[in-house]
Design a protein around this motif. Sequence first.
Motif, PDB file in Angstrom:
ATOM      1  N   LEU A  96      39.609  48.274  39.126  1.00  0.00           N
ATOM      2  CA  LEU A  96      39.054  47.292  38.198  1.00  0.00           C
ATOM      3  C   LEU A  96      37.641  47.654  37.778  1.00  0.00           C
ATOM      4  O   LEU A  96      36.884  48.223  38.555  1.00  0.00           O
ATOM      5  CB  LEU A  96      39.002  45.911  38.870  1.00  0.00           C
ATOM      6  CG  LEU A  96      40.318  45.210  39.155  1.00  0.00           C
ATOM      7  CD1 LEU A  96      40.042  43.907  39.892  1.00  0.00           C
ATOM      8  CD2 LEU A  96      41.076  44.937  37.872  1.00  0.00           C
ATOM      9  N   PRO A  97      37.267  47.312  36.527  1.00  0.00           N
ATOM     10  CA  PRO A  97      35.853  47.461  36.152  1.00  0.00           C
ATOM     11  C   PRO A  97      34.999  46.454  36.920  1.00  0.00           C
ATOM     12  O   PRO A  97      35.505  45.428  37.392  1.00  0.00           O
ATOM     13  CB  PRO A  97      35.847  47.150  34.646  1.00  0.00           C
ATOM     14  CG  PRO A  97      37.107  46.420  34.375  1.00  0.00           C
ATOM     15  CD  PRO A  97      38.096  46.833  35.425  1.00  0.00           C
ATOM     16  N   ASP A  98      33.705  46.755  37.020  1.00  0.00           N
ATOM     17  CA  ASP A  98      32.806  45.957  37.856  1.00  0.00           C
ATOM     18  C   ASP A  98      32.859  44.459  37.598  1.00  0.00           C
ATOM     19  O   ASP A  98      32.898  43.660  38.525  1.00  0.00           O
ATOM     20  CB  ASP A  98      31.353  46.433  37.659  1.00  0.00           C
ATOM     21  CG  ASP A  98      31.064  47.650  38.514  1.00  0.00           C
ATOM     22  OD1 ASP A  98      31.960  48.010  39.316  1.00  0.00           O
ATOM     23  OD2 ASP A  98      29.971  48.226  38.388  1.00  0.00           O
ATOM     24  N   ASP A  99      32.863  44.073  36.306  1.00  0.00           N
ATOM     25  CA  ASP A  99      32.770  42.639  36.026  1.00  0.00           C
ATOM     26  C   ASP A  99      34.042  41.895  36.436  1.00  0.00           C
ATOM     27  O   ASP A  99      33.985  40.756  36.871  1.00  0.00           O
ATOM     28  CB  ASP A  99      32.425  42.385  34.551  1.00  0.00           C
ATOM     29  CG  ASP A  99      33.389  43.083  33.618  1.00  0.00           C
ATOM     30  OD1 ASP A  99      34.002  44.088  34.059  1.00  0.00           O
ATOM     31  OD2 ASP A  99      33.544  42.643  32.473  1.00  0.00           O
ATOM     32  N   GLU A 100      35.183  42.562  36.321  1.00  0.00           N
ATOM     33  CA  GLU A 100      36.420  41.900  36.761  1.00  0.00           C
ATOM     34  C   GLU A 100      36.495  41.842  38.276  1.00  0.00           C
ATOM     35  O   GLU A 100      36.985  40.879  38.856  1.00  0.00           O
ATOM     36  CB  GLU A 100      37.650  42.648  36.217  1.00  0.00           C
ATOM     37  CG  GLU A 100      37.916  42.354  34.756  1.00  0.00           C
ATOM     38  CD  GLU A 100      39.097  43.151  34.234  1.00  0.00           C
ATOM     39  OE1 GLU A 100      40.131  43.201  34.932  1.00  0.00           O
ATOM     40  OE2 GLU A 100      38.971  43.733  33.134  1.00  0.00           O
ATOM     41  N   ARG A 101      35.981  42.873  38.893  1.00  0.00           N
ATOM     42  CA  ARG A 101      36.023  42.925  40.345  1.00  0.00           C
ATOM     43  C   ARG A 101      35.144  41.831  40.955  1.00  0.00           C
ATOM     44  O   ARG A 101      35.445  41.278  41.988  1.00  0.00           O
ATOM     45  CB  ARG A 101      35.522  44.290  40.809  1.00  0.00           C
ATOM     46  CG  ARG A 101      35.680  44.428  42.277  1.00  0.00           C
ATOM     47  CD  ARG A 101      35.654  45.844  42.707  1.00  0.00           C
ATOM     48  NE  ARG A 101      35.979  45.903  44.114  1.00  0.00           N
ATOM     49  CZ  ARG A 101      35.737  46.943  44.862  1.00  0.00           C
ATOM     50  NH1 ARG A 101      35.213  48.009  44.349  1.00  0.00           N
ATOM     51  NH2 ARG A 101      36.058  46.915  46.127  1.00  0.00           N
TER      52      ARG A 101
END
Lengths: 349, 343
Positions: A96-101
């Motif tokens: 996942l990309p950082d913001d979704e994670r």
Amino acid sequence: MATTEAGIAPRPDQAGLTPLLEVEDLRVEFRTRDGVAKAVNGVSYTLHEGETLAVLGESGSGKSVTAQAIMGILDTPPGFVTGGSVRFRGQDLLALPDDERRAYRGRSIAMIFQDALSALNPVFPVGWQIAEMYRVHEGMSKKDAKNRAIELMEQVHIPAARERAGDYPHQFSGGMRQRIMIAMAIALDPDVLIADEPTTALDVTVQAQIMQLLADLQRERNMGLILITHDLGVVADVADKIEVMYSGRIMEQAPVHDIYASPAHPYTKGLLESIPRVDLKGQELSAIKGLPPNLTNIPAGCEFRPRCPYARDICKEQRPALAEVVPGRFSACHFAQEVLDGDIEPAQQ
Amino acid sequence: MVTSNPPSSDVVLEVDNLVKHFPLTTGVVVKRQVGAVQAVDGVSLQLHKGETLGIVGESGSGKSTLAKLLMRLEEPSSGKTYFHGQNIYDLQGKALRELRRNIQIVFQDPYSSLNPRMTVGDIVGEPFDIHPEVVPRGQRRKQVQELLDVVGLNPEHINRYPHQFSGGQRQRIGIARGLALRPEIIICDEPVSALDVSVQAQVINLLEKLQDEFGLSYIFIAHDLSVVRHIADRVAVMYLGRIVEIGSEAQIYEKPTHPYTQALLSAVPVPDPSVRGQRQQIILSGDVPSPANPPSGCRFRTRCWKATDKCAQEDPELTVRPGSDHESACHYAAVREDVVIQH
């Protein structure tokens, strides 16, 4: 949220039960001036709802780094995840990309740390810090968030919670600070709680209080709990399943009762035998000789070989994979069956 | 009690009603004393030759302050400590230096207790600079190498620095330094609690071996009750600056009579999952009260389930109680066996 009934004794790998958390072949390295330290070298484990998984290991075994990689709070650089996956209810967090994670952190997986004094911010009142969870993640008003924070402080049994919410971390005792951190961790009702040496800095009578609190919270909320520790006593009291880590790999994995009754790896056996016992008072303790390996220079073959009393020639050449010895029990030793049966002699020096 | 000859001759250290209060002051220019932290408050004990006396207690119980007092790194507020019949707080000059030779200490943290800028040889040999009479100058290096060998380090590593060693090895360096002057007493202040489990056993074995070899007496301070049980002959349990129970290892661990000792023993996690839930666990409520403002009467009464009005008014004396064979400071002392560690 789908609540699966946990049963009285949650057994690992029950058919039809999707694991909460699946770590597979996780690899982490630290790129430092002195070379590349391979801190985690292919760690896999699964955690189910309501289950307590203990990760046991000495300093440098990679147990905390694994947890940091699962949480996504590894210091990068120098730490890098170089392989593997961490699946939460089937979703690979590492992809996942950082913001979704970020959405998973705190809400799905939360963590408490060993040293509450340095984990808490010294310049904000504790009530404010707990309330921050609600303000940031749920957009609650300051007033509502504060009330929720006070409720949480009551749930973790902090006396006079309303009056003390305005106090700063240094005004609390070690045990109380640990309770505050637990309150922050459970604020968003996570499914998985990772506790990294939660009682190591505490006195035994306070340790007993905190372990009891964690056990109660876990039962009420049916959380999966990953308990990272080096204390064989604490593990025996609470764990369902144990992962023994050494030099960044899992050496043995088994249900708690089996491992204490009959270890299937020489390292586990050595650890259990080095505990002082009443019936052996006055005798020399059986210590594991030598030191854990340097992670920038892990020996070829079995990592434990230089310290292993049973090491044979094959141990120098081949690194043993973690393999099933008897159903439900895994060991990374060429002679796992023999160790389990007590059917092996120490090698001649 | 002014005895120049202790009652039994094998007593090497006798502590008599030792008190250490640290004053609490307010004001910057005109200081006013507003209270005192009662770190050690009336401790008496004896240490025999070749014996290991374990001292257990939680943080704030005064065990480390006691260690400093016995080393004379702190001066007591009152009380005396006799080393071979002489009060150590009266000693000066040459006699004091002689005393310091004979009582040495091993610290908890092998990282901060070794000077990072000194080589191992200098660290272990430094005591000889202060006490040059022990070893002639020309033989010091050889003596240091022997010491390294005795504690299980490679004598060839004499020129290395502390950071080149692991935690367990550093603790061995600290032990070698403690041994250098051939003391009679070594005070071990949490010597293994900073070490990994697999290394702890090595250091405990070393300490026991050295005791046999050199006839040392140990005061072994620790919070890990199973380690103390393994190494100690007698055990003193401290709470808020006082000894609440003292006796042989078997008396304390098998027949504890003080509620605090019982709670402490029951709180120790047992490394055996098969006894889970079978053992009586006493979970104490609350924390240790502040030593600046200890409770009246019995200091444990605020957390004790047996406490009555009597406990608030009358300070219980440390004495042998009926139905028991060792000293306990509880009005309601009674043997309780369901909390003992079986393992």
